[in-house]
Design a protein around this motif. Sequence first.
Motif, mmCIF file in Angstrom:
data_model
loop_
_atom_site.group_PDB
_atom_site.id
_atom_site.type_symbol
_atom_site.label_atom_id
_atom_site.label_comp_id
_atom_site.label_asym_id
_atom_site.label_seq_id
_atom_site.Cartn_x
_atom_site.Cartn_y
_atom_site.Cartn_z
ATOM 1 N N GLY A 189 74.881 72.972 117.339
ATOM 2 C CA GLY A 189 75.465 71.667 117.596
ATOM 3 C C GLY A 189 76.444 71.270 116.509
ATOM 4 N N ARG A 190 76.890 70.028 116.550
ATOM 5 C CA ARG A 190 77.897 69.518 115.634
ATOM 6 C C ARG A 190 77.242 68.969 114.356
ATOM 7 N NH1 ARG A 190 81.678 65.421 118.575
ATOM 8 N NH2 ARG A 190 83.409 66.550 117.602
ATOM 9 N N ALA A 191 78.062 68.636 113.394
ATOM 10 C CA ALA A 191 77.605 67.925 112.201
ATOM 11 C C ALA A 191 77.755 66.434 112.441
ATOM 12 C CB ALA A 191 78.429 68.352 110.988
ATOM 13 N N GLY A 192 77.054 65.622 111.632
ATOM 14 C CA GLY A 192 77.169 64.197 111.877
ATOM 15 C C GLY A 192 76.634 63.324 110.771
ATOM 16 N N LEU A 193 76.787 62.006 110.991
ATOM 17 C CA LEU A 193 76.331 60.957 110.089
ATOM 18 C C LEU A 193 75.595 59.922 110.912
ATOM 19 C CD1 LEU A 193 79.817 60.487 108.354
ATOM 20 C CD2 LEU A 193 77.956 61.957 107.539
ATOM 21 N N ALA A 194 74.667 59.201 110.296
ATOM 22 C CA ALA A 194 73.902 58.229 111.072
ATOM 23 C C ALA A 194 73.461 57.062 110.210
ATOM 24 C CB ALA A 194 72.670 58.896 111.698
ATOM 25 N N GLY A 195 73.450 55.884 110.845
ATOM 26 C CA GLY A 195 72.817 54.705 110.285
ATOM 27 C C GLY A 195 71.812 54.201 111.312
ATOM 28 N N HIS A 196 70.526 54.531 111.103
ATOM 29 C CA HIS A 196 69.480 54.155 112.051
ATOM 30 C C HIS A 196 69.076 52.716 111.748
ATOM 31 C CE1 HIS A 196 66.138 54.563 114.790
ATOM 32 N NE2 HIS A 196 65.232 54.417 113.816
ATOM 33 N N TYR A 197 69.736 51.792 112.437
ATOM 34 C CA TYR A 197 69.574 50.368 112.176
ATOM 35 C C TYR A 197 69.790 50.065 110.689
ATOM 36 C CZ TYR A 197 67.811 50.449 116.892
ATOM 37 O OH TYR A 197 67.693 50.657 118.243
ATOM 38 N N ALA A 198 70.864 50.658 110.186
ATOM 39 C CA ALA A 198 71.203 50.515 108.778
ATOM 40 C C ALA A 198 72.705 50.691 108.607
ATOM 41 C CB ALA A 198 70.463 51.560 107.938
ATOM 42 N N SER A 199 73.269 50.022 107.606
ATOM 43 C CA SER A 199 74.684 50.182 107.281
ATOM 44 C C SER A 199 74.813 51.062 106.043
ATOM 45 C CB SER A 199 75.343 48.826 107.028
ATOM 46 O OG SER A 199 74.693 48.127 105.984
ATOM 47 N N ALA A 200 75.932 51.795 105.963
ATOM 48 C CA ALA A 200 76.119 52.734 104.862
ATOM 49 C C ALA A 200 77.572 53.157 104.781
ATOM 50 C CB ALA A 200 75.230 53.964 105.040
ATOM 51 N N SER A 201 77.958 53.655 103.594
ATOM 52 C CA SER A 201 79.241 54.341 103.416
ATOM 53 C C SER A 201 78.981 55.835 103.300
ATOM 54 C CB SER A 201 79.949 53.848 102.153
ATOM 55 O OG SER A 201 80.437 52.539 102.301
ATOM 56 N N PHE A 202 79.884 56.643 103.869
ATOM 57 C CA PHE A 202 79.792 58.095 103.826
ATOM 58 C C PHE A 202 81.117 58.650 103.306
ATOM 59 C CE2 PHE A 202 77.163 56.498 107.254
ATOM 60 C CZ PHE A 202 75.956 57.162 107.088
ATOM 61 N N ASP A 203 81.059 59.683 102.477
ATOM 62 C CA ASP A 203 82.286 60.255 101.924
ATOM 63 C C ASP A 203 82.076 61.738 101.639
ATOM 64 O OD1 ASP A 203 84.876 60.350 101.045
ATOM 65 O OD2 ASP A 203 84.579 59.128 99.257
ATOM 66 N N ASP A 204 83.201 62.439 101.471
ATOM 67 C CA ASP A 204 83.207 63.845 101.059
ATOM 68 C C ASP A 204 82.293 64.703 101.923
ATOM 69 O OD1 ASP A 204 84.976 63.173 99.024
ATOM 70 O OD2 ASP A 204 83.370 62.734 97.630
ATOM 71 N N VAL A 205 82.519 64.628 103.226
ATOM 72 C CA VAL A 205 81.728 65.433 104.162
ATOM 73 C C VAL A 205 82.205 66.881 104.093
ATOM 74 C CG1 VAL A 205 81.052 65.755 106.565
ATOM 75 C CG2 VAL A 205 81.457 63.439 105.667
ATOM 76 N N LEU A 206 81.278 67.803 103.935
ATOM 77 C CA LEU A 206 81.601 69.222 103.873
ATOM 78 C C LEU A 206 80.573 70.000 104.680
ATOM 79 C CD1 LEU A 206 83.324 71.523 102.626
ATOM 80 C CD2 LEU A 206 81.668 71.595 100.752
ATOM 81 N N VAL A 207 81.069 70.819 105.612
ATOM 82 C CA VAL A 207 80.196 71.647 106.442
ATOM 83 C C VAL A 207 80.542 73.106 106.169
ATOM 84 C CG1 VAL A 207 79.351 72.127 108.763
ATOM 85 C CG2 VAL A 207 80.216 69.839 108.193
ATOM 86 N N THR A 208 79.555 73.884 105.799
ATOM 87 C CA THR A 208 79.750 75.309 105.558
ATOM 88 C C THR A 208 78.756 76.096 106.390
ATOM 89 O OG1 THR A 208 78.234 75.284 103.673
ATOM 90 C CG2 THR A 208 80.566 74.942 103.200
ATOM 91 N N ASP A 209 79.087 77.371 106.613
ATOM 92 C CA ASP A 209 78.095 78.213 107.259
ATOM 93 C C ASP A 209 77.038 78.598 106.230
ATOM 94 O OD1 ASP A 209 79.312 80.123 105.697
ATOM 95 O OD2 ASP A 209 80.058 81.340 107.342
ATOM 96 N N VAL A 210 75.862 78.918 106.690
ATOM 97 C CA VAL A 210 74.779 79.296 105.786
ATOM 98 C C VAL A 210 73.902 80.306 106.500
ATOM 99 C CG1 VAL A 210 73.416 77.276 106.493
ATOM 100 C CG2 VAL A 210 72.837 78.469 104.398
ATOM 101 N N ALA A 211 73.707 81.441 105.844
ATOM 102 C CA ALA A 211 72.902 82.508 106.456
ATOM 103 C C ALA A 211 71.451 82.448 106.027
ATOM 104 C CB ALA A 211 73.489 83.870 106.090
ATOM 105 N N GLY A 212 71.153 81.588 105.055
ATOM 106 C CA GLY A 212 69.785 81.508 104.565
ATOM 107 C C GLY A 212 69.521 82.486 103.450
ATOM 108 N N PRO A 213 68.388 82.367 102.804
ATOM 109 C CA PRO A 213 68.060 83.261 101.694
ATOM 110 C C PRO A 213 67.975 84.702 102.157
ATOM 111 C CG PRO A 213 66.566 81.364 101.768
ATOM 112 C CD PRO A 213 67.350 81.364 103.046
ATOM 113 N N THR A 214 68.284 85.631 101.267
ATOM 114 C CA THR A 214 68.203 87.049 101.593
ATOM 115 C C THR A 214 66.887 87.665 101.142
ATOM 116 O OG1 THR A 214 69.290 87.539 99.487
ATOM 117 C CG2 THR A 214 70.690 87.325 101.430
ATOM 118 N N GLY A 215 65.926 86.822 100.818
ATOM 119 C CA GLY A 215 64.651 87.322 100.320
ATOM 120 C C GLY A 215 64.545 87.071 98.837
#
Length: 549
Positions: A189-215
């Motif tokens: 799915g996509r990346a996102g931001l949320a305010g669950h019945y809350a207000s907030a500021s969001f900045d410097d959004v960065l999405v990278t791929d991640v393969a997870g630990p190699t052991g």
Amino acid sequence: MRRRKGRRAVSLLAAFTTAVAATLLGVLTLAAVPSASAATLFGDDFEDGDANGWSRSGGSWSVVTDGSRAYRQTGTSADARATAGAGWANQAVQARVKPIAFNGTGRHVAVLARAQSTSSYYFLGLSNAGSVVLGKRTGGGPVTLDSAPATVTAGTWYTLRLEAFGTTLRGFVGGVEVVSATDASIASGRAGLAGHYASASFDDVLVTDVAGPTGPPPSPTVTPTVTPTVTPTVTVPPGSCPTSGSPVGFASVNAWGQNGTTGGAGGPTVEVDTAAELISAIGRSGPLNICVRGMITVPAGMHNVASDKTIVGIGSDAGISGGGLNIGLPADNAVTSPPADAVHNVIIRNLTFRGAADDSINVQMFSHHVWIDHNDLCCGYDGLVDIKRGSSYVTVSWNHTHRHTKNMLLGHDDGNAAQDTGRLKVTYHHNWFDRTPQRNPRVRFGEPVHVFNNYYLYNTDTGVACQANAGCLVEGNYFERVEEPVTNSYAGPAGRCVARNNVFVEDSGAPDCSGSVQEASAYYGYTLDDPASVKAIVTAGAGVGKIGS
């Protein structure tokens, strides 16, 4: 993908240190962010003033100025979400998040991963219930998968990172893992931001791929040291800690009893991943190679580095937050010539510096032969790289500095001629000065100060400012949107500067230079890159994760 860099912002990690770490320490088992490099999938710092590419549901979203420009959700009466990007499977979503207000109990502000719709996603949130929450939504209300106690303070910036790879979920605050879970409900799915019945500021959004630990890493080979109180020597896995390399510029010169800058060459190698280990290692006597794994939060202030040290990060996720490194003896205006015990032969490479309470890197009191290379620095309190009080034979190369006003100072005061005249010989090359308004560098007394093949982007005050009888040679640089790129009439006593073979684009001004300056070639050899190619060369090569083993 949109990838933008922001202007100066509040400290990312100091906020975490003061508001979260005290609660988490002693309660959680902490783990560092993995150091494997990752490809960027999406990024937005909102400095263009819009939120194009974001889809919104609920709330009231707009781009505002909150230190730098940020994306704010102002309503508290709705379950508000904003998503961007594509249907990625393995992803790490990171953003700076500042909660503002909560409506009711058990509310949160969050980053989202694998968002398939406004009611199907994973989230990592800061809750007003006093916790960090890792959870999911699959058609109904939020479901908590894991949580950890934390103090969440409205009006404070935090850095959240949510990793989703395979069925593994991991949540980080300020670079420290605090929650984790296993879940197979949502595959992509996509990346996102949320305010669950809350207000907030969001900045410097960065999405990278991640393969997870190699052991788990192989078991280290431990060699006992002579003194039992000294950190044991560790053989670091081959290729993971790039301690080799040599500088170009003044750090390569044979002077003051030191032939070039070799750091810890010839000494043992240690790996550190805690503040105590790092501070102990940098203060040891004798040659030592120090390999830093992960982001390490150190106490506020600057921590002393002894002579003959190489301090280098492993991978692209190693660094120091909360404090900085000091290379030099205590300041003393009465000392006017280099003391025999001046700190010398120090290399700092491949490290990220964030949220320093003072300078990120400070070089002072006749310290010499220092190489500061391939680091990423931003968001500190004072200077990112300051060099002063008679220090000399320093090279600052291939660093990416951004979102910070007081960038690099060379010579701290107009009245310090007794210590500085004839010294402060420094080379700056192939650095990316990225929206750093001033001190790029600001120079007093040093000559020659050689500034070549750097990329300047939107420096709103000045690029190179050469004052107090300094002599600056500025050549082969690329200036983009820099109104006053080079000047010797910035403020205070005038200096001298020679500007040649530079590129000025996008409304950049012309150099304001006069006088003659010593040639750097009288001290060392160097090769200039074509200034028209400098932007591409520097943006591809500057910063962390760009040097080999």
